[in-house]
Design an enzyme around this catalytic site. Structure first.
Site, PDB file in Angstrom:
ATOM      1  N   ALA A 162       0.835  -1.234   0.010  1.00 32.50           N
ATOM      2  CA  ALA A 162      -0.034   0.011   0.036  1.00 32.50           C
ATOM      3  C   ALA A 162       0.796   1.302  -0.062  1.00 32.50           C
ATOM      4  CB  ALA A 162      -0.765  -0.187   1.219  1.00 32.50           C
ATOM      5  N   GLY A 217       0.630  -4.871   0.927  1.00 31.67           N
ATOM      6  CA  GLY A 217      -0.409  -5.082   0.152  1.00 31.67           C
ATOM      7  C   GLY A 217      -0.274  -5.634  -1.244  1.00 31.67           C
ATOM      8  N   GLU A 224      -0.558  -9.289  -0.601  1.00 36.01           N
ATOM      9  CA  GLU A 224      -1.983  -9.414  -0.487  1.00 36.01           C
ATOM     10  C   GLU A 224      -2.789  -9.544  -1.652  1.00 36.01           C
ATOM     11  OE1 GLU A 224      -2.128  -6.286   2.513  1.00 36.01           O
ATOM     12  OE2 GLU A 224      -3.206  -8.103   3.809  1.00 36.01           O
ATOM     13  N   GLU A 240       4.725  -5.438   6.728  1.00 34.01           N
ATOM     14  CA  GLU A 240       3.886  -4.328   7.735  1.00 34.01           C
ATOM     15  C   GLU A 240       4.356  -4.050   9.134  1.00 34.01           C
ATOM     16  OE1 GLU A 240       2.620  -6.776   5.801  1.00 34.01           O
ATOM     17  OE2 GLU A 240       0.920  -5.937   4.548  1.00 34.01           O
TER      18      GLU A 240
HETATM   19  N1  CO8 Z   1       4.847   3.371  -0.521  1.00 31.54           N
HETATM   20  C1  CO8 Z   1       5.010   4.477  -0.852  1.00 31.54           C
HETATM   21  N2  CO8 Z   1       6.436   4.710  -1.423  1.00 31.54           N
HETATM   22  C2  CO8 Z   1       7.087   3.471  -1.746  1.00 31.54           C
HETATM   23  C3  CO8 Z   1       6.688   2.194  -1.186  1.00 31.54           C
HETATM   24  C4  CO8 Z   1       5.447   1.988  -0.425  1.00 31.54           C
HETATM   25  N3  CO8 Z   1       4.980   1.109  -0.339  1.00 31.54           N
HETATM   26  N4  CO8 Z   1       7.715   1.332  -1.671  1.00 31.54           N
HETATM   27  C5  CO8 Z   1       8.601   1.991  -2.182  1.00 31.54           C
HETATM   28  N5  CO8 Z   1       8.225   3.355  -2.132  1.00 31.54           N
HETATM   29  C6  CO8 Z   1       8.825   4.642  -2.886  1.00 31.54           C
HETATM   30  C7  CO8 Z   1      10.156   4.869  -2.136  1.00 31.54           C
HETATM   31  O1  CO8 Z   1       9.930   5.888  -1.070  1.00 31.54           O
HETATM   32  C8  CO8 Z   1      11.150   5.481  -3.166  1.00 31.54           C
HETATM   33  O2  CO8 Z   1      10.564   6.709  -3.289  1.00 31.54           O
HETATM   34  P1  CO8 Z   1      11.678   8.053  -3.788  1.00 31.54           P
HETATM   35  O3  CO8 Z   1      12.475   7.658  -4.876  1.00 31.54           O
HETATM   36  O4  CO8 Z   1      11.002   9.317  -3.787  1.00 31.54           O
HETATM   37  O5  CO8 Z   1      12.776   7.792  -2.329  1.00 31.54           O
HETATM   38  C9  CO8 Z   1      10.878   4.750  -4.298  1.00 31.54           C
HETATM   39  O6  CO8 Z   1       9.524   3.900  -4.324  1.00 31.54           O
HETATM   40  C10 CO8 Z   1      11.901   3.696  -4.505  1.00 31.54           C
HETATM   41  O7  CO8 Z   1      12.065   2.967  -3.726  1.00 31.54           O
HETATM   42  P2  CO8 Z   1      13.453   2.600  -2.844  1.00 31.54           P
HETATM   43  O8  CO8 Z   1      14.355   3.894  -3.138  1.00 31.54           O
HETATM   44  O9  CO8 Z   1      13.188   2.352  -1.274  1.00 31.54           O
HETATM   45  O10 CO8 Z   1      13.827   1.408  -3.372  1.00 31.54           O
HETATM   46  P3  CO8 Z   1      14.861   0.200  -2.936  1.00 31.54           P
HETATM   47  O11 CO8 Z   1      15.418  -0.582  -4.071  1.00 31.54           O
HETATM   48  O12 CO8 Z   1      15.979   1.015  -1.858  1.00 31.54           O
HETATM   49  O13 CO8 Z   1      13.820  -0.614  -2.120  1.00 31.54           O
HETATM   50  C11 CO8 Z   1      11.926  -1.980  -1.143  1.00 31.54           C
HETATM   51  C12 CO8 Z   1      13.003  -1.360  -2.400  1.00 31.54           C
HETATM   52  C13 CO8 Z   1      12.924  -2.938  -0.276  1.00 31.54           C
HETATM   53  C14 CO8 Z   1      10.993  -2.662  -1.824  1.00 31.54           C
HETATM   54  C15 CO8 Z   1      11.662  -0.525  -0.298  1.00 31.54           C
HETATM   55  O14 CO8 Z   1      11.101   0.400  -1.293  1.00 31.54           O
HETATM   56  C16 CO8 Z   1      10.732  -0.688   0.534  1.00 31.54           C
HETATM   57  O15 CO8 Z   1      11.065  -1.407   1.681  1.00 31.54           O
HETATM   58  N6  CO8 Z   1       9.223  -0.345   0.521  1.00 31.54           N
HETATM   59  C17 CO8 Z   1       8.364  -0.543   1.254  1.00 31.54           C
HETATM   60  C18 CO8 Z   1       7.730  -1.766   1.403  1.00 31.54           C
HETATM   61  C19 CO8 Z   1       6.733  -1.926   2.481  1.00 31.54           C
HETATM   62  O16 CO8 Z   1       6.818  -1.714   3.624  1.00 31.54           O
HETATM   63  N7  CO8 Z   1       5.650  -2.370   2.036  1.00 31.54           N
HETATM   64  C20 CO8 Z   1       4.398  -2.396   2.892  1.00 31.54           C
HETATM   65  C21 CO8 Z   1       3.597  -1.338   2.944  1.00 31.54           C
HETATM   66  S1  CO8 Z   1       2.368  -1.159   3.978  1.00 31.54           S
HETATM   67  C22 CO8 Z   1       1.108  -2.186   3.390  1.00 31.54           C
HETATM   68  O17 CO8 Z   1       1.273  -2.599   2.137  1.00 31.54           O
HETATM   69  C23 CO8 Z   1      -0.090  -2.463   4.178  1.00 31.54           C
HETATM   70  C24 CO8 Z   1      -1.208  -3.135   3.252  1.00 31.54           C
HETATM   71  C25 CO8 Z   1      -2.480  -3.096   4.056  1.00 31.54           C
HETATM   72  C26 CO8 Z   1      -3.054  -1.892   4.075  1.00 31.54           C
HETATM   73  C27 CO8 Z   1      -4.193  -1.882   4.564  1.00 31.54           C
HETATM   74  C28 CO8 Z   1      -5.355  -0.775   4.841  1.00 31.54           C
HETATM   75  C29 CO8 Z   1      -4.913   0.405   4.006  1.00 31.54           C
END
Ligand code: CO8
Length: 260
Positions: free
Chosen positions: A66, A111, A114, A134
């Site tokens: 998400a 998500g 999911e 999460e």
């Molecule tokens: N949301 C928003 N932005 C994101 C997300 C995300 N989930 N994932 C990546 N991005 C963005 C980063 O902020 C980054 O933006 P910027 O270039 O502006 O800094 C861009 O995408 C590229 O990402 P990274 O620079 O972090 O890329 P890396 O190769 O270094 O890392 C990863 C890749 C490991 C995938 C890393 O981006 C990461 O850890 N992302 C988050 C993963 C995460 O925590 N996902 C779970 C999110 S919570 C969720 O899904 C809840 C679901 C249920 C919700 C129910 C109610 C709403």
């Protein structure tokens, strides 16, 4: 129909839906979720569609979760509502009367994992990584993941993945039953399309009824489970830990959780 965050391509009776927000690794914001809902409602109505493939734009990510940018300011009520809405949208995908194949081309996290689990069959690229991270943000899965992951991989593995928040490689995901097939990146779409075509060649009423019956087979207490999941998600939205977890993500540092 045209979408801002989805690419929808029809090839005969097969439709490929690509989540297209590559700058944020195809993270699902509310707008994309609403578009997914509208898209799957259209696909349900279209008799010319016999199978659907869901994938992510670019080579790096299927869906990285998400959109954390939208989650960080939600309160208890808003969090629970967003969770319930997300669950309902993924249920539409799970209950589509046509088969849905996830072609997992990279990160399938939170998500995103999911979403993949709401599809009928998961084919992953060797380079894909899956997980439910999460807890690293001070929240839990909220789109039905606690229920679907447990059904797919069993209690112990579901708890390990959700409690540790660790990512696993495609081969490990295959070993535990989270994905059904692993192929090289260049074979991913071809394999998904080939399987989609095979299924599309069967009687659509047979596939629809098989799908309906199979889905009911595992539907024990899942409704209750989803309600509990959404309530818990809302509770977490009032915590300092959620704010800390999400702030730490954007500040690119380790979070410090305090249990409040
Ligand atoms: N949301 C928003 N932005 C994101 C997300 C995300 N989930 N994932 C990546 N991005 C963005 C980063 O902020 C980054 O933006 P910027 O270039 O502006 O800094 C861009 O995408 C590229 O990402 P990274 O620079 O972090 O890329 P890396 O190769 O270094 O890392 C990863 C890749 C490991 C995938 C890393 O981006 C990461 O850890 N992302 C988050 C993963 C995460 O925590 N996902 C779970 C999110 S919570 C969720 O899904 C809840 C679901 C249920 C919700 C129910 C109610 C709403």
């Amino acid at each position: 129909m045209e979408y801002k965050n989805l690419l929808v391509e029809k090839d005969g009776t097969i439709v490929t839906v690509t989540i297209n927000r590559p700058k944020v690794l195809n993270a699902l914001n509310d707008e994309t979720m609403a578009e997914l809902e509208a898209c799957f409602e259209e696909l349900e109505k279209d008799d010319g569609v016999r199978a659907v493939i869901v994938t992510g734009s670019g080579e790096k990510s299927f869906v990285a979760g998400a959109d954390i940018g939208e989650l960080k300011d939600q309160d208890r009520k808003g969090g629970e509502e967003r969770s319930l809405r997300g669950q309902a949208i993924l249920l539409k995908i799970e209950n589509l009367s046509k088969p849905v194949i996830a072609a997992i081309n990279g990160y399938a996290l939170g998500g995103g994992c999911e979403l993949a689990m709401a599809c009928d069959i998961r084919i992953a690229s060797e380079t894909a990584k899956l997980g439910q991270p999460e807890v690293n943000l001070g929240i839990i899965p909220g789109y039905g993941g606690t229920q679907r992951l447990t059904r797919l991989v069993g209690l112990g593995k579901a708890k390990e993945l959700i409690f540790t928040g660790e990512m696993i490689h495609a081969q490990e995901a295959h070993r535990i039953g989270l994905v059904d097939k692993v192929v090289s990146p260049d074979q991913l779409m071809e394999t998904a399309k080939k399987m989609a075509k095979t299924i599309a060649g069967k009687g659509p009423i047979a596939i629809a009824n098989a799908k309906k019956a199979i889905n009911i087979a595992l539907d024990g207490n899942v409704k209750k489970g989803r309600e509990v999941e959404a309530e818990g998600f809302g509770v977490l939205c009032e915590t300092e830990d959620m704010k800390e977890g999400m702030a730490a993500f954007f500040e690119k540092r380790e979070p410090k959780f305090v249990g409040k």
